[in-house]
Each structure stands twice: as C-alpha cells, then as structure tokens.
Design an enzyme around this catalytic site. Structure first.
Site, PDB file in Angstrom:
ATOM      1  N   ASP A  60      21.468  52.971 -61.280  1.00  0.00           N
ATOM      2  CA  ASP A  60      20.890  51.879 -60.494  1.00  0.00           C
ATOM      3  C   ASP A  60      21.702  50.621 -60.767  1.00  0.00           C
ATOM      4  O   ASP A  60      22.222  50.444 -61.875  1.00  0.00           O
ATOM      5  CB  ASP A  60      19.414  51.656 -60.862  1.00  0.00           C
ATOM      6  N   THR A 105      15.708  58.799 -46.640  1.00  0.00           N
ATOM      7  CA  THR A 105      15.350  59.064 -45.249  1.00  0.00           C
ATOM      8  C   THR A 105      16.330  58.355 -44.326  1.00  0.00           C
ATOM      9  O   THR A 105      16.460  57.130 -44.368  1.00  0.00           O
ATOM     10  CB  THR A 105      13.916  58.596 -44.963  1.00  0.00           C
ATOM     11  N   GLU A 157       3.227  59.166 -53.009  1.00  0.00           N
ATOM     12  CA  GLU A 157       2.920  58.226 -54.083  1.00  0.00           C
ATOM     13  C   GLU A 157       1.515  58.493 -54.601  1.00  0.00           C
ATOM     14  O   GLU A 157       0.586  58.732 -53.842  1.00  0.00           O
ATOM     15  CB  GLU A 157       3.030  56.781 -53.584  1.00  0.00           C
ATOM     16  N   LYS A 207      12.051  65.416 -41.511  1.00  0.00           N
ATOM     17  CA  LYS A 207      11.512  64.345 -42.355  1.00  0.00           C
ATOM     18  C   LYS A 207      10.797  63.289 -41.507  1.00  0.00           C
ATOM     19  O   LYS A 207       9.644  62.922 -41.782  1.00  0.00           O
ATOM     20  CB  LYS A 207      12.640  63.702 -43.163  1.00  0.00           C
ATOM     21  N   ALA A 243     -11.072  59.063 -42.688  1.00  0.00           N
ATOM     22  CA  ALA A 243     -10.999  57.727 -42.094  1.00  0.00           C
ATOM     23  C   ALA A 243     -10.918  56.668 -43.187  1.00  0.00           C
ATOM     24  O   ALA A 243     -11.415  56.851 -44.296  1.00  0.00           O
ATOM     25  CB  ALA A 243     -12.225  57.485 -41.216  1.00  0.00           C
ATOM     26  N   CYS A 300       6.470  54.253 -46.207  1.00  0.00           N
ATOM     27  CA  CYS A 300       7.146  55.241 -45.360  1.00  0.00           C
ATOM     28  C   CYS A 300       6.701  55.261 -43.903  1.00  0.00           C
ATOM     29  O   CYS A 300       7.537  55.232 -43.003  1.00  0.00           O
ATOM     30  CB  CYS A 300       6.978  56.635 -45.954  1.00  0.00           C
ATOM     31  N   LYS A 303       7.737  52.240 -41.552  1.00  0.00           N
ATOM     32  CA  LYS A 303       9.205  52.170 -41.523  1.00  0.00           C
ATOM     33  C   LYS A 303       9.795  53.342 -40.755  1.00  0.00           C
ATOM     34  O   LYS A 303      10.698  53.167 -39.923  1.00  0.00           O
ATOM     35  CB  LYS A 303       9.749  52.164 -42.955  1.00  0.00           C
ATOM     36  N   ARG A 331       2.819  47.824 -50.474  1.00  0.00           N
ATOM     37  CA  ARG A 331       3.548  47.685 -49.218  1.00  0.00           C
ATOM     38  C   ARG A 331       2.705  48.156 -48.026  1.00  0.00           C
ATOM     39  O   ARG A 331       2.178  49.251 -48.027  1.00  0.00           O
ATOM     40  CB  ARG A 331       4.864  48.466 -49.272  1.00  0.00           C
TER      41      ARG A 331
END
Length: 459
Positions: free
Chosen positions: A32, A123, A156, A209, A257, A265, A268, A332
């Site tokens: 990284d 992705t 997640e 994907k 619901a 994801c 986006k 997010r």
C-alpha cells in the site's frame, strides 16, 4: 502448492484476501502507498473493523506468512503471482476511476524480468482487461505474462466468513494454464469444499461482478418499495417476503426491508455499469431507476418521523446506528447521512450513536447540529423519539421498560424491524416498522411493569 503472492491494496478486499491467503499457507506481501497504514498493519492494527480479521492478520504476522510494505518495485520483482485489489472509486460523472489499477500495472511492467500471473480483483468495467492487454502488449509479450479477472464476492461484516466459505469461484481468462494457477491458490477453501468454479472470458467475468451487484441492489429496491406500499394498506412486509421467498424462482435472500441500501459497492457499480453501457450505446434504463428508488428510501425514516410528530423543530431525536449495516464501521452511502441531515434542516436536536462507526461518520459528515453519544443509553436519554437505522445486535436488547425510564417521548421508527412492536405498543409507545402498519398504543402508560416483565437492559 504454496505460492509467493503479492497483493496490491489493503482495503476491505485486499486485506481480507491477503490475510486469508496467508492463513491457508501462502507467502504473502501486501502493498500500500499509505505509509502510516502499513506501519500500523505491521503491528497488527487494522484500518477498519471487520469481525475475525484481526485474529488472522496477527496469526499470519506471528508465522511470518504475511509482510506489509510500501516498496512496490521490490514486491513485484520477488513475487510470481500479483493480485490487484486497489480501489476503483466513482468519478464525478459516475464512471469508474481506473487510475489506481493503471498505476499498479505501470509498476508491474516496469519491474518484470520474468513471467507474472496478474490477477485483478478490483471491480472494473467490462472490457477493461482486454484494453490493458492491448496497452501493455509489448511489456507482457516479453515475459508471456497472463492477466486474469477474478472478481471478489466478499460482504462487509462477513468478509472473513465469505473468504473461507465461497459460493463460487469465477476466473476470467484467455489461458487455461493461468486459470489453473488461480484455481490452485484457492484449493484449501474452494476445491476441498467442492465450490463451483466457472472459467470464462474476462469480459464475462467483469459482467458477472457488475451484474451480481445490480441484481442484489434491485431486490433490495423492490422489497423496500413493496414495504412502503404495505405500510399504507396495512400489510406485514415480513410475511410478504416469506411468501415471495418460498417461490424457488425468487428465493429468500436479500428480501429484508430496511432504510435503503448503502455501502461502497452498489451505488458505485450501478453508476459504473450504466456509464459503461452508455459508452457502447446501450441504455440501462431499469438499472438507473434502482438508484432513484433508493434515494427516496434513504430519507424516508426521517419523513415518517416528521409526520408522526407533526413537527421536528426543537425535538430531541436519537439516531441509533450510523454504519450502513451491522458488523462494520463503514458509513459510505449510509442512510444516516440523509436522515441526520433532514432532521437538522427541520430544526431537530439530534444525538447519534454507533458502537463502531461514529469516528467515520464524524469524519465524513461535516454539518453542525448533532452530537455523538458514548452509549445508546446516553443517546436515548430525554429523547422525544428514536430512529433505529443499523441492525446492531445490542439494539435488539432494547426493551420497553428500558426506554420508559430514559425517554421523554414515546415514538420509535424501527427501520430494521428489530423490536417486538406489540410489547412496545402495549407499554404506551407508538412504533413504526418498515413495511408494517403503524402501531399506536392502547393507552399511555408510563410504567409498563404490569404489562411486560422484562429486565432493564443496559445497551
């Protein structure tokens, strides 16, 4: 066969993948550019919350199966298999930003002295791998290196479980020998469990994907719209979902619901595939409508509360849950942003709580007019109303008697249908569930000990 593997990117996908591969025996180097993050990872400190991940990272560090570094050049030269798991964030026009992927490719091709197998997990829009093959054809031909697209399907909050219990392994490639390499590295978790392995073209894998996320988001959008209709006509969306799910053509998954979908994801990727389709002259009208539907759902809990109270001005409102789902600190596209902003604009006094995500919420939500509570107890104290947005298990423990001793008002919007609405109604609360008929109390009762023999729960 154990491999020397490099993983570029230490986000949700990269770090879970790197730690998981190290745990099953491979020698992994995680790369990284964030020096501070790498320094913390070397000590076993994670940059985000994910159940079970800290344990396997520390174990891999102890056995020297994983190494964290910012030295990308050396990492490329020393590893035969390179996994790209960097971000492909949304650009201002909705397209996927591939700049991080391209930077990794530049690094790889600048340091290749022998054949490499390059596996992309980020992705990317359909056709991206083919374009990369063309752009880097000269460098790749020197070593006859292969590019594979192997999408991730890690959720997640359950990413570690998903790594060890995959439902399928998709390998997009033009070379069956290269596909076998990927097949082999996942052998301990995929082949031993007889997981289906689909080998297809890279374009098909890229479509799989995107298509998977679009389909899942559409199911959530549909069940949330049906929930809103159910509230009006007096149905119970829980029964509706069960009845629909018993049809084998529909199934029961992603039929709960809630306050709209969030996370990094779905939004986006819906925008990404729609923009990619536009580029090729294809209009994905139905796909675009998913986001229109979801935008309404994200703010609907606050609007329901406003109708219930008549006015939000000067009302003390407790918002429980800031993460877009439980077991993660990821905020997010969380409904919390829309709900809290709406409440503030309407003049409410807002207090929020989340067991993991408060720091990230404060960092991303710059508006004034709200405060953070250290505990759920503090958040609901003297509140006129409560909105529950995230399905944390500790919120399931809330009882009428617990709230009766702390709250000023008696109105609850339970967007996750976590609470026993009848016991709350019996104790004098008005409760609004998602997709459920509004339940008003039989009568105002400030002491529900005669009706509910529940222990006081400290949340």
């Amino acid at each position: 066969m154990k491999k020397n593997i490099a993983v570029f990117g230490t986000g949700y996908v990269g770090l879970v993948t790197a730690a998981g591969l190290a745990d099953i025996g491979h020698n992994v180097t995680a790369v990284d550019i964030d020096q501070r993050k790498i320094k913390e990872l070397k000590k076993g400190y994670l940059p985000f919350y994910e159940p079970g991940l800290k344990k396997i990272v520390k174990s891999a560090l102890t056995t020297n199966k994983i190494n964290f570094t910012t030295d990308s050049d050396e990492t490329v030269s020393k590893n035969e298999l390179i996994i790209i798991a960097v971000g492909t964030p949304e650009m201002s026009d909705g397209r996927a930003d591939l700049s991080q992927v391209r930077r990794v490719f530049d690094c790889i091709t600048d340091n290749m002295v022998q054949k490499k197998t390059i596996v992309i997990k980020s992705t990317v829009p359909p056709g991206t791998v083919d374009k990369l093959r063309e752009e880097y054809a000269a460098e790749l031909d020197v070593t006859n290196s292969d590019i594979i697209f192997c999408p991730e399907f890690l959720r997640e909050g359950s990413a570690v479980h998903d790594f060890y219990h995959p439902e399928r392994l998709v390998i997009g490639c033009n070379n069956l020998d290269a596909a076998k390499i990927v097949d082999d590295i996942y052998y301990p978790v995929a082949r031993k469990m007889d997981v289906p392995v689909l080998k297809c073209s890279t374009v098909s894998a890229e479509m799989i994907k995107y298509g998977s996320n679009v389909m899942l988001a559409s199911r959530l959008a549909i069940i949330n719209e049906l929930a809103e209709f159910s509230e009006v006509v007096g149905g119970d969306i829980r029964d509706v979902a069960i009845g629909m799910g018993l049809d084998s053509r529909i199934g029961k998954n992603y039929m709960k619901a809630g306050p709209g979908f969030g996370g990094s994801c779905f939004e986006k990727d819906i925008k990404g595939i729609a923009k990619a389709a536009d580029y090729h002259g294809v209009n994905l009208g139905l796909v675009n409508e998913i986001l229109v539907s979801n935008e309404h759902q994200l703010v609907r809990p606050a609007m329901r509360l406003e109708r219930a109270l008549g006015s939000l001005k000067s009302k003390n409102i407790a918002v429980l849950g800031l993460a877009f789902k439980s077991d993660t600190d990821d905020v997010r596209n969380s409904a919390a942003f829309n709900v809290v902003e709406y409440l503030i604009e309407k003049g409410a006094k807002v207090k929020v709580h989340d067991p993991q995500a408060e720091y990230n919420f404060i960092k991303d939500f710059k508006k004034k007019g709200y405060t953070c509570a250290d505990t759920a107890d503090d958040a609901v104290k003297k509140a006129d109303a409560i909105i529950i947005l995230t399905n944390w298990k500790e919120y399931e423990k809330i009882t009428p008697e617990f709230l009766n001793n702390l709250m000023k008002g008696r109105v609850i919007v339970d967007t996750r249908n976590m609470l026993d609405e009848h016991s709350f109604r019996d104790c004098g609360f008005t409760i609004y569930g998602t997709g459920l008929k509004e339940l008003k109390p039989y009568k105002r009762n400030n002491n529900c000990k005669d009706l509910v023999n529940a222990a006081i729960v400290t949340v």
